[in-house]
Design an enzyme around this catalytic site. Sequence first.
Site, PDB file in Angstrom:
ATOM      1  N   LYS A 181      -5.620   2.437 -11.405  1.00  0.00           N
ATOM      2  CA  LYS A 181      -4.729   2.393 -10.233  1.00  0.00           C
ATOM      3  C   LYS A 181      -3.339   2.786 -10.698  1.00  0.00           C
ATOM      4  O   LYS A 181      -2.821   2.231 -11.671  1.00  0.00           O
ATOM      5  CB  LYS A 181      -4.715   0.977  -9.641  1.00  0.00           C
ATOM      6  CG  LYS A 181      -4.199   0.930  -8.217  1.00  0.00           C
ATOM      7  CD  LYS A 181      -5.133   1.611  -7.217  1.00  0.00           C
ATOM      8  CE  LYS A 181      -5.831   0.635  -6.298  1.00  0.00           C
ATOM      9  NZ  LYS A 181      -6.875   1.300  -5.500  1.00  0.00           N
ATOM     10  N   THR A 183     -10.720   0.282  -9.312  1.00  0.00           N
ATOM     11  CA  THR A 183      -9.259   0.423  -9.405  1.00  0.00           C
ATOM     12  C   THR A 183      -8.594  -0.687  -8.593  1.00  0.00           C
ATOM     13  O   THR A 183      -7.520  -1.159  -8.938  1.00  0.00           O
ATOM     14  CB  THR A 183      -8.780   1.808  -8.931  1.00  0.00           C
ATOM     15  OG1 THR A 183      -9.012   1.937  -7.536  1.00  0.00           O
ATOM     16  CG2 THR A 183      -9.489   2.924  -9.682  1.00  0.00           C
ATOM     17  N   HIS A 236       9.439  -3.098   3.377  1.00  0.00           N
ATOM     18  CA  HIS A 236       8.636  -4.318   3.492  1.00  0.00           C
ATOM     19  C   HIS A 236       8.079  -4.765   2.140  1.00  0.00           C
ATOM     20  O   HIS A 236       7.591  -3.944   1.358  1.00  0.00           O
ATOM     21  CB  HIS A 236       7.481  -4.095   4.465  1.00  0.00           C
ATOM     22  CG  HIS A 236       7.933  -3.621   5.816  1.00  0.00           C
ATOM     23  ND1 HIS A 236       8.772  -4.361   6.622  1.00  0.00           N
ATOM     24  CD2 HIS A 236       7.683  -2.473   6.499  1.00  0.00           C
ATOM     25  CE1 HIS A 236       9.008  -3.699   7.743  1.00  0.00           C
ATOM     26  NE2 HIS A 236       8.360  -2.548   7.690  1.00  0.00           N
TER      27      HIS A 236
END
Length: 299
Positions: A15, A60, A248
């Site tokens: 990832k 991942t 966010h």
Amino acid sequence: MSAQNIVLGANQYGKAEVRLVRITRDAPRHQIEDLSVTSQLRGDFADAHLTGDNAHVVATDTQKNTVYAFAKDGVGTPEEFLLRLGSHFVDSFDWVDGGRWAAEKYQWDRIEVGGQGHDHSFVKAGTETRTAVVTIDKGKPTVISGLQDLSVLKSTGSEFTGYPKDQYTTLKETTDRILATSVTSRWRYNTLDVDYDKSFDDVRRTMLEAFATTHSLALQQSLFEMGKQVLAAHEEIDEIKFSMPNLHHFLVDLSPFELENPNEVFYAADRPYGLIEATVQREGAADAGRAWEGIAGFC
Ligand SMILES: O=c1[nH]c(=O)c2[nH]c(=O)[nH]c2[nH]1
């Protein structure tokens, strides 16, 4: 040439750019750690490529979760964090014989308020740009100064409640969230009798102080307070415009790993983001003429 000669060469997977923000909040003076972490495994992954057998494929998504779960114990230096991650994967899975773990760490400084570093309001080091535009219209010069990409974050002192709920609303009300934005702002002077460096420095300082000290009920309210305080302190400015993304930060659910997450480990999403824009102006000020023409990105 036959297909028998086609073989799998070097491979790795994982990832990339796991955006991690960890707030240490066991004292009123919070600490922030902000990283982008990439985890990639090397080892015996031939079957996944050759036959689609995933028995060795540590997902991942699992690698991402591991990054967040490990952050629960604190991050520390990126080097030590990556060594912890790497050892975990190599030690936990027989067929993982190595990998590559990389991090970028973003530096945050405390916002200065009254000469002191604020407890829970931070400004990101080295991202911002100062801007200036001069127009001359019917012989009259106008100066618009500004800044862009001034990234700021409050690790507490921000809520968002009281908004309408309809059948599409899933957002939960919160009285304690991270508030983060990257301020782009331009302000219009009503005179040329200005010490531009001094004015710029003070506008920037005022914005930062207002962001830090306003208990925010919405980013819209913080924006207006920032503009209001700039205009109150600067008679030479008639109007200030802001474009502020609401960047966010989502609390990571660590409960599947039997870890609590009392507002400590966050996923810093880069998109989509709220986009809050407004002009704050002096009532009855002279018309801006064509001064804003060609300056994009504001309303
Ligand atoms: O400060 C905020 N303003 C909004 O308009 C908004 N909308 C939303 O989903 N979150 C927030 N936060």
